[in-house]
Design a protein around this motif. Sequence first.
Motif, mmCIF file in Angstrom:
data_model
loop_
_atom_site.group_PDB
_atom_site.id
_atom_site.type_symbol
_atom_site.label_atom_id
_atom_site.label_comp_id
_atom_site.label_asym_id
_atom_site.label_seq_id
_atom_site.Cartn_x
_atom_site.Cartn_y
_atom_site.Cartn_z
ATOM 1 N N GLU A 139 -21.671 16.195 -32.135
ATOM 2 C CA GLU A 139 -20.761 15.425 -32.993
ATOM 3 C C GLU A 139 -20.753 15.893 -34.436
ATOM 4 O OE1 GLU A 139 -21.960 11.392 -32.310
ATOM 5 O OE2 GLU A 139 -20.546 11.171 -30.667
ATOM 6 N N ILE A 140 -21.877 16.449 -34.907
ATOM 7 C CA ILE A 140 -21.865 16.994 -36.262
ATOM 8 C C ILE A 140 -22.718 18.258 -36.346
ATOM 9 C CG2 ILE A 140 -21.690 14.686 -37.338
ATOM 10 C CD1 ILE A 140 -24.594 15.944 -38.538
ATOM 11 N N ILE A 141 -22.306 19.171 -37.208
ATOM 12 C CA ILE A 141 -23.141 20.324 -37.540
ATOM 13 C C ILE A 141 -23.333 20.291 -39.050
ATOM 14 C CG2 ILE A 141 -23.254 22.843 -37.617
ATOM 15 C CD1 ILE A 141 -21.820 22.938 -35.023
ATOM 16 N N ASP A 142 -24.574 20.099 -39.475
ATOM 17 C CA ASP A 142 -24.834 20.125 -40.916
ATOM 18 C C ASP A 142 -25.317 21.523 -41.297
ATOM 19 O OD1 ASP A 142 -27.421 20.254 -40.074
ATOM 20 O OD2 ASP A 142 -27.987 18.270 -40.774
ATOM 21 N N SER A 143 -25.698 21.705 -42.567
ATOM 22 C CA SER A 143 -26.013 23.073 -43.002
ATOM 23 C C SER A 143 -27.252 23.623 -42.291
ATOM 24 C CB SER A 143 -26.195 23.123 -44.523
ATOM 25 O OG SER A 143 -27.274 22.319 -44.935
ATOM 26 N N ILE A 195 -28.299 22.932 -39.070
ATOM 27 C CA ILE A 195 -27.938 23.335 -37.709
ATOM 28 C C ILE A 195 -27.024 24.563 -37.760
ATOM 29 C CG2 ILE A 195 -26.835 22.586 -35.557
ATOM 30 C CD1 ILE A 195 -27.560 19.683 -36.396
ATOM 31 N N ALA A 239 -12.960 18.160 -35.442
ATOM 32 C CA ALA A 239 -13.517 17.453 -36.613
ATOM 33 C C ALA A 239 -14.745 18.187 -37.156
ATOM 34 C CB ALA A 239 -13.881 16.012 -36.239
ATOM 35 N N VAL A 240 -15.498 18.811 -36.253
ATOM 36 C CA VAL A 240 -16.684 19.561 -36.680
ATOM 37 C C VAL A 240 -16.257 20.813 -37.450
ATOM 38 C CG1 VAL A 240 -18.659 20.921 -35.858
ATOM 39 C CG2 VAL A 240 -18.188 18.686 -34.850
ATOM 40 N N ILE A 244 -13.447 21.272 -39.148
ATOM 41 C CA ILE A 244 -12.894 20.850 -40.444
ATOM 42 C C ILE A 244 -14.029 20.539 -41.423
ATOM 43 C CG2 ILE A 244 -11.645 18.959 -41.611
ATOM 44 C CD1 ILE A 244 -9.930 18.762 -38.980
ATOM 45 N N THR A 245 -15.033 19.809 -40.930
ATOM 46 C CA THR A 245 -16.157 19.407 -41.778
ATOM 47 C C THR A 245 -16.991 20.610 -42.224
ATOM 48 O OG1 THR A 245 -16.238 17.277 -40.655
ATOM 49 C CG2 THR A 245 -18.204 17.911 -41.878
ATOM 50 N N GLU A 271 -15.249 22.437 -45.051
ATOM 51 C CA GLU A 271 -15.316 21.676 -46.299
ATOM 52 C C GLU A 271 -16.725 21.680 -46.885
ATOM 53 O OE1 GLU A 271 -13.333 17.478 -47.494
ATOM 54 O OE2 GLU A 271 -12.328 18.880 -46.157
ATOM 55 N N LEU A 272 -17.712 21.664 -45.995
ATOM 56 C CA LEU A 272 -19.113 21.726 -46.423
ATOM 57 C C LEU A 272 -19.397 23.063 -47.105
ATOM 58 C CD1 LEU A 272 -21.862 20.189 -46.198
ATOM 59 C CD2 LEU A 272 -22.217 21.375 -44.032
ATOM 60 N N GLY A 273 -18.635 24.098 -46.727
ATOM 61 C CA GLY A 273 -18.810 25.414 -47.332
ATOM 62 C C GLY A 273 -19.555 26.384 -46.441
ATOM 63 N N ARG A 308 -22.878 6.732 -38.232
ATOM 64 C CA ARG A 308 -21.740 6.893 -37.314
ATOM 65 C C ARG A 308 -21.227 5.524 -36.879
ATOM 66 N NH1 ARG A 308 -18.192 10.684 -35.272
ATOM 67 N NH2 ARG A 308 -19.838 12.234 -35.268
ATOM 68 N N VAL A 347 -12.257 12.351 -38.100
ATOM 69 C CA VAL A 347 -12.623 13.433 -39.025
ATOM 70 C C VAL A 347 -13.451 12.867 -40.186
ATOM 71 C CG1 VAL A 347 -11.728 15.112 -40.684
ATOM 72 C CG2 VAL A 347 -10.685 14.926 -38.418
ATOM 73 N N THR A 400 -16.925 12.080 -39.100
ATOM 74 C CA THR A 400 -17.714 13.315 -38.985
ATOM 75 C C THR A 400 -18.159 13.791 -40.362
ATOM 76 O OG1 THR A 400 -16.415 13.856 -37.031
ATOM 77 C CG2 THR A 400 -17.694 15.645 -37.997
ATOM 78 N N THR A 414 -22.041 13.915 -41.592
ATOM 79 C CA THR A 414 -22.591 15.211 -41.990
ATOM 80 C C THR A 414 -23.202 15.114 -43.396
ATOM 81 O OG1 THR A 414 -20.921 16.312 -40.639
ATOM 82 C CG2 THR A 414 -22.058 17.676 -42.260
ATOM 83 N N GLU A 420 -27.197 15.694 -44.561
ATOM 84 C CA GLU A 420 -27.639 16.566 -45.658
ATOM 85 C C GLU A 420 -28.503 15.784 -46.651
ATOM 86 O OE1 GLU A 420 -27.115 19.730 -45.789
ATOM 87 O OE2 GLU A 420 -25.536 19.986 -44.308
ATOM 88 N N LEU A 469 -26.355 24.054 -49.946
ATOM 89 C CA LEU A 469 -25.058 23.404 -49.718
ATOM 90 C C LEU A 469 -25.194 21.895 -49.582
ATOM 91 C CD1 LEU A 469 -23.363 25.822 -47.156
ATOM 92 C CD2 LEU A 469 -22.752 25.489 -49.539
ATOM 93 N N GLY A 484 -22.057 20.462 -50.995
ATOM 94 C CA GLY A 484 -21.236 20.267 -49.791
ATOM 95 C C GLY A 484 -20.994 18.791 -49.531
ATOM 96 N N ARG A 488 -18.262 17.332 -51.565
ATOM 97 C CA ARG A 488 -16.896 17.650 -51.096
ATOM 98 C C ARG A 488 -16.489 16.803 -49.897
ATOM 99 N NH1 ARG A 488 -18.400 23.001 -52.554
ATOM 100 N NH2 ARG A 488 -19.258 23.388 -50.493
ATOM 101 N N LEU A 489 -17.479 16.301 -49.136
ATOM 102 C CA LEU A 489 -17.166 15.589 -47.899
ATOM 103 C C LEU A 489 -16.858 14.106 -48.103
ATOM 104 C CD1 LEU A 489 -19.825 17.171 -45.486
ATOM 105 C CD2 LEU A 489 -17.369 17.617 -45.556
#
Lengths: 126, 133
Positions: A53-57, A59, A85-86, A88-89, A92-94, B23, B34, B37, B41, B45, B102, B106, B109-110
């Motif tokens: 569901e999510i990938i952060d920096s 992962i 959604a992952v 897109i995120t 944006e996270l970079g 969540r 979106v 998510t 995220t 972080e 990040l 990061g 930005r989210l």
Amino acid sequence: MDRVPVLKLGDILIVSIQIDLQDQSVLALQEDLADKVVQTGARGVIIDITAVEIIDSFIGRMLSTIASITRLLDAETVVVGMRPAVAITLVELGLSLGGVRTALNLEKGVALLNHLDGARLAVAPR
Amino acid sequence: MTSSGELPINGNGDVVLVRQEVRAAALEAGLSLVDQTKIVTAASELARNALVYAGGGRVRIEIVRNGVRAGLRLTFSDDGPGIPDIEQALVDGWTTGNGLGLGLSGSRRLVDEFDLRSAPGEGTLITVTKWAR
């Protein structure tokens, strides 16, 4: 800590991530995959993240690291099944996941590995 | 404010718990998939930052309202060493750990609103808000 199982299908290793990843599980997966690639002589690794569901920096960086490690061990890594959604995120996270090949699903991932292997055989000395 | 709760961040397992609670709250606040998510995220972080740089901390999760709009507000606090140069800490790629740098930039930005208060020796307080569209 949960360990992510690594499956072997022909000369491809398949990992399907079905749990909410702890940092320790991600690090363990990196080591398990490196060992398994050498043990089996696999030419490709597919990491299925359909359920992720999510990938952060953290992962994301591990996915890049796994791709670099397996490449040094003569196997290409393809990440498949990323949710929109992952993606897109992540952007944006970079995080660009440099060096990580992706395919939309498992079937396309296998086709990509076959294609890469065909190209490699074509230029290899006989 | 309609509901709130506070979670400890003392280990890697807690980072996963924070993601799951955020969540659930994001869904309750009516955020799109979106946006859910993105805030989850960002939470991941910031929770990891609290763990890595301050040795732990806590997060308050609140559903907030602004007129008819609902949103999700997360307040991360820790009693760590604090951030001496906040401007520099918010630059992409800047890190004093071994990460990608990040986490803060990061996360900012989210989310829709990002507020960081910190001083050396006084810990760090980060408040982020994501509004339903």
